[in-house]
Design a protein around this motif. Structure first.
Motif, mmCIF file in Angstrom:
data_model
loop_
_atom_site.group_PDB
_atom_site.id
_atom_site.type_symbol
_atom_site.label_atom_id
_atom_site.label_comp_id
_atom_site.label_asym_id
_atom_site.label_seq_id
_atom_site.Cartn_x
_atom_site.Cartn_y
_atom_site.Cartn_z
ATOM 1 N N THR A 30 0.828 -1.210 0.000
ATOM 2 C CA THR A 30 0.000 0.000 0.000
ATOM 3 C C THR A 30 0.859 1.255 0.000
ATOM 4 O O THR A 30 0.609 2.206 -0.746
ATOM 5 C CB THR A 30 -0.945 0.004 1.214
ATOM 6 O OG1 THR A 30 -1.778 -1.166 1.163
ATOM 7 C CG2 THR A 30 -1.810 1.252 1.221
ATOM 8 N N LEU A 31 1.889 1.267 0.830
ATOM 9 C CA LEU A 31 2.782 2.427 0.876
ATOM 10 C C LEU A 31 3.507 2.619 -0.453
ATOM 11 O O LEU A 31 3.679 3.753 -0.917
ATOM 12 C CB LEU A 31 3.798 2.256 2.013
ATOM 13 C CG LEU A 31 3.251 2.391 3.429
ATOM 14 C CD1 LEU A 31 4.312 2.013 4.456
ATOM 15 C CD2 LEU A 31 2.733 3.806 3.691
ATOM 16 N N LYS A 32 3.915 1.536 -1.066
ATOM 17 C CA LYS A 32 4.599 1.637 -2.365
ATOM 18 C C LYS A 32 3.651 2.194 -3.423
ATOM 19 O O LYS A 32 4.044 3.045 -4.242
ATOM 20 C CB LYS A 32 5.130 0.273 -2.796
ATOM 21 C CG LYS A 32 5.880 0.311 -4.132
ATOM 22 C CD LYS A 32 6.476 -1.049 -4.476
ATOM 23 C CE LYS A 32 7.199 -1.000 -5.827
ATOM 24 N NZ LYS A 32 7.830 -2.301 -6.174
ATOM 25 N N LYS A 33 2.421 1.736 -3.394
ATOM 26 C CA LYS A 33 1.434 2.220 -4.375
ATOM 27 C C LYS A 33 1.258 3.733 -4.245
ATOM 28 O O LYS A 33 1.189 4.469 -5.233
ATOM 29 C CB LYS A 33 0.111 1.486 -4.150
ATOM 30 C CG LYS A 33 -0.814 1.438 -5.373
ATOM 31 C CD LYS A 33 -2.102 0.740 -5.051
ATOM 32 C CE LYS A 33 -1.925 -0.615 -4.427
ATOM 33 N NZ LYS A 33 -1.305 -1.612 -5.319
ATOM 34 N N ILE A 34 1.178 4.196 -3.005
ATOM 35 C CA ILE A 34 1.023 5.636 -2.764
ATOM 36 C C ILE A 34 2.257 6.397 -3.224
ATOM 37 O O ILE A 34 2.164 7.433 -3.892
ATOM 38 C CB ILE A 34 0.743 5.902 -1.271
ATOM 39 C CG1 ILE A 34 -0.605 5.302 -0.867
ATOM 40 C CG2 ILE A 34 0.763 7.403 -0.983
ATOM 41 C CD1 ILE A 34 -0.881 5.353 0.625
#
Length: 790
Positions: free
Chosen positions: A548-552
């Protein structure tokens, strides 16, 4: 003001005063620099008056997003969920309640769909008679013309009802259709761009590589990039250059430390028990587990289950039992004369309140004494949740030196074989860590009248807010069943609440800016469809936090430049629409750790007992009862230079510099820090021995490099501290400042007291040069750019 609040404010003021006095006592006159802290959200006054336009009433009225916030703010106090304060038998928090016939003849209606003339609500809100006007004048509540218009249009259009937005299971809808098909890197950008196009705004250009790597490094690791890391990123011209940076950061040990930092405030972690005598406790092995769990990317459902109920898992491992220490981070009293049961009840309350705020984003504590006044949470449901934490055999008051039971004893051998992530020093043979261990049936669960420990009411069963998700017999009646309920696919809150906090970590504010309140009094999501898309994706991907953090991070939204234009300042001053990059003050820990890393002082050892860096002398003695931890003895050597995550946290006297920069006190669960800008913060940067020492060392480093001319020395200091190269104008200004410092007469000795203790000054460095370059480094530490994420 309550006596407890007054005492707290006095304590904070007292600590701040001592801290400022101590900073100046450690500071020579030549190091005191005047800097101007500029904020893009300045509240400077303007001459003249400004006409405020009434917002346009939406074409389509949504009960959940347009009507309910008005009713909740202006009507629920008298016509809401709390039966005890409800008037006229009218309630607006339920469909049946809003449409119910009123009056003796049951011929009047507060809201009659499609019939404005016969809807008492509309007549009352527009009434000129103070005896009929709603809200009544003595309530000090008023409706704006916009709010009246919304309610009127809602009735006209049929008064369609809907449940609260956050209590509906999130649905992953289709991606929005946008006009600008060339902008954006992933699905996130579609949602952001659609809203910008609706508002007739354009996204900003991508930030420079120097700014981008600094931004993502702080967000994912809490540390700035090194000059080498920045250079490597600048030289990498491949399409996946930034993705490589993100992957490296997510796979670093520093990532787990950064994530653990927020979790310490969620879990109200401290190294002492709290209350008056505030004795030391051992909970750092649990902190080591949190770091380890984040670094190995333990799925969020497991991460939560182990902390809520690790001890109740079949054949629980020692690691899972250690994780349950989450529930024991609350305050515990050692004061004599207290009523044992009163404090034991407070500990159970704390566990229930923490769990509700951390994983549900609800203010369930408001239902301790009566039904919640704004959310559909009854007092009985509150004590149903309380029951999950009420079967622990524990004492309300412990003796001095006593380890509160239950606990596990961890020796060197056990840690080496079963808990290798726990960094226990050789000097410690054994630690005793508080954990959970229920003895079901040791006490009955009762509703407590008015929330008082000695006023038991009816017996209650295990229950949770029915409006969120009924707690049925498919779940076991224990904390393990509670964790199952949280991660039921039909639970509407758990995924939303967590992805919102991850968004807050990366942008400074969540999609729901009230991260601690997803109820009726909380803010509405700025991008509800995006929040739901992220929540469902989070679940579909196995509750993968790193993903999720990478996607953001890889979204074009995140990578925008933070430069603000007059148009954006007028239309979106708080950047809720995200037409630019976020800009806000770095966390307290990141500001200090930046100075440590830039100067080369940072010790990167992971885990272990808490350490004691510089702190005002005598502070503990001045603020304690004279018993227990009365003297703060700062560490020597590496203990002074560990990451701020490991700083010893005395609950009644938290580290003053961190409080000054908005760290939470950790008396209770905190999921969102305040963001302030105060003179005290500037004084910390100018006078805290940690920053003076870092500035002195950096000055020595550049002065010892004979191959550098003056401009190269300035550039090196600037890059190490701000992560970018200065332009020619900045170089010239800094050079002028340097010359001014050289001409300053020496009024006192060159070295401060802390410098004498910890820094060896080479004899070949001229005192004037050392003083001038130290002042320059200190100035750079004070720059708005240094302490701000931009």
């Amino acid at each position: 003001m309550k006596k407890k609040d007054a005492a707290l404010y006095f304590l904070v003021f007292f600590i701040a005063a001592i801290f400022v006095k101590w900073m100046f006592s450690n500071q020579d006159e030549e190091y005191i620099l005047l800097t101007e802290n500029k904020s893009e959200h300045s509240n400077s006054s303007k001459k003249g008056t400004k006409t405020v336009a009434i917002p346009k009433i939406p074409e389509v009225i949504s009960y959940s997003f347009h009507v309910k916030p008005i009713l909740s703010d202006k009507c629920y106090a008298c016509h809401g969920p709390d039966e005890g304060s409800r008037e006229a038998g009218l309630r607006f928090d339920t469909k049946d309640g809003a449409y119910i016939p009123l009056g003796e003849n049951k011929d009047r209606f507060a809201a009659k769909p499609g019939d404005v003339e016969n809807s008492e609500m509309i007549q009352r809100i527009y009434s000129q008679d103070d005896h009929k006007l709603m809200p009544p004048p003595d309530s000090n509540l008023t409706l704006s013309e916009y709010e009246k218009g919304v309610l009127k249009k809602w009735i006209e259009s049929g008064a369609q009802w809907d449940s609260h937005w956050s209590f509906k299971v999130p649905v992953k809808g289709a991606l929005p259709i946008v006009k600008n098909v060339t902008w954006g890197n992933n699905e996130i950008d579609k949602f952001i761009l659609k809203r910008l196009e609706d508002e007739e705004l354009l996204p900003s250009e991508i930030a420079s590589k120097e700014k981008l790597i600094r931004r993502v490094s702080f967000d994912l690791t809490g540390l700035p990039p090194t000059i080498e890391e920045t250079e490597n990123f600048i030289k990498d011209t491949s399409e996946k250059a930034f993705e490589k940076v993100v992957d490296r950061l997510l796979n670093s040990n520093a990532y787990g430390e950064r994530m653990a930092l927020d979790w310490m405030e969620v879990a109200r972690y401290a190294d002492t028990h709290g209350y008056q005598d505030d004795l030391e406790r051992i909970m750092w092995p649990w902190r080591d587990w949190v770091i380890h769990a984040f670094n190995k990317n333990l799925p969020y459902d497991e991460f939560v289950k182990w902390q809520l109920a690790g001890d109740q898992i079949d054949n629980a491992s020692l690691e899972q039992i250690v994780a349950s220490g989450f529930n024991r981070n609350h305050k515990i009293t050692q004061e004599g004369g207290v009523i044992d049961e009163e404090y034991r009840v407070e500990y159970v309350m704390d566990r229930a309140n923490t769990t509700a705020k951390a994983f549900m984003g609800l203010t369930m504590e408001c239902a301790r004494c009566h039904d919640h006044k704004y959310d559909p949470i009854s007092q009985k449901e509150f004590y149903g949740m309380y029951s999950f934490f009420n079967q622990l055999k524990e004492k309300g008051q412990i003796d001095y030196g006593e380890i509160p039971e239950p606990y596990v004893a961890l020796d060197q051998k056990t840690i080496k074989t079963e808990l290798p992530f726990v960094n226990i020093p050789d000097s410690i043979t054994e630690v005793k860590l508080m954990v959970m261990k229920d003895e079901k049936g040791i006490r009955k669960n009762h509703l407590l009248k008015r929330g008082l420990y000695d006023a038991p009411g009816e017996e209650v069963s295990y229950a949770l807010p029915n409006e969120v998700l009924p707690f049925s017999d498919q779940y076991s009646e224990d904390r393990l069943g509670l964790s199952q309920w949280f991660f039921d696919d039909q639970n509407p809150l758990t995924a939303r609440v967590m992805v919102n906090r991850l968004w807050q970590q990366m942008f400074g504010a969540g999609i729901v800016i009230t991260a601690d309140d997803f109820g009726n009094q909380g803010a509405l999501p700025t991008h509800p469809e995006l929040l739901d898309w992220l929540a469902v994706t989070f679940k579909e991907e196995g509750w993968d936090i790193k993903s999720t953090l990478k996607k953001i991070a890889l979204s074009a939204t995140y990578q925008q430049d933070s430069k603000i234009t007059p148009e954006l300042l007028e239309k979106d001053p708080e950047n809720r629409l995200l037409a630019r990059g976020s800009r806000y003050k770095l966390p307290a820990e990141a500001i200090r750790d930046n100075a440590l890393l830039a100067s080369g002082l940072l010790v990167k050892k992971v885990g272990g007992p808490s350490v004691k860096p510089y702190q005002p002398k005598g502070l503990w003695a001045e603020t304690t009862s004279g018993v227990g931890l009365t003297e703060y003895i700062a560490d020597k050597g590496e203990g002074l230079y560990r990451r701020s995550l490991y700083t010893f946290w005395k609950r009644t006297v938290p580290p003053p510099s961190m409080l000054t920069f908005d760290a939470a006190s950790r008396d209770f669960c905190t999921v969102q820090r305040q963001k302030t800008s105060t003179p005290l913060q500037a004084l910390v940067l100018m006078n805290d021995p940690q920053f003076i020492e870092a500035a002195t060392i950096m000055a020595i480093q550049v002065l010892e490099n004979d191959s550098f001319d003056e401009k190269q020395k300035i550039k090196t200091l600037f890059r190490k501290i701000t992560s970018r190269s200065p332009d020619e104008i900045e170089l010239n200004k800094l050079s002028t400042y340097l010359n001014e410092q050289r001409q300053t007469e020496i009024v006192k000795k060159t070295e401060s007291k802390v410098t004498k203790q910890s820094v060896t000054i080479p004899e070949n460095i001229p005192p004037k040069e050392l003083r001038a370059y130290t002042a320059l480094a200190s100035l750079l530490f004070n720059l708005d750019e240094t302490i701000t994420k931009s």
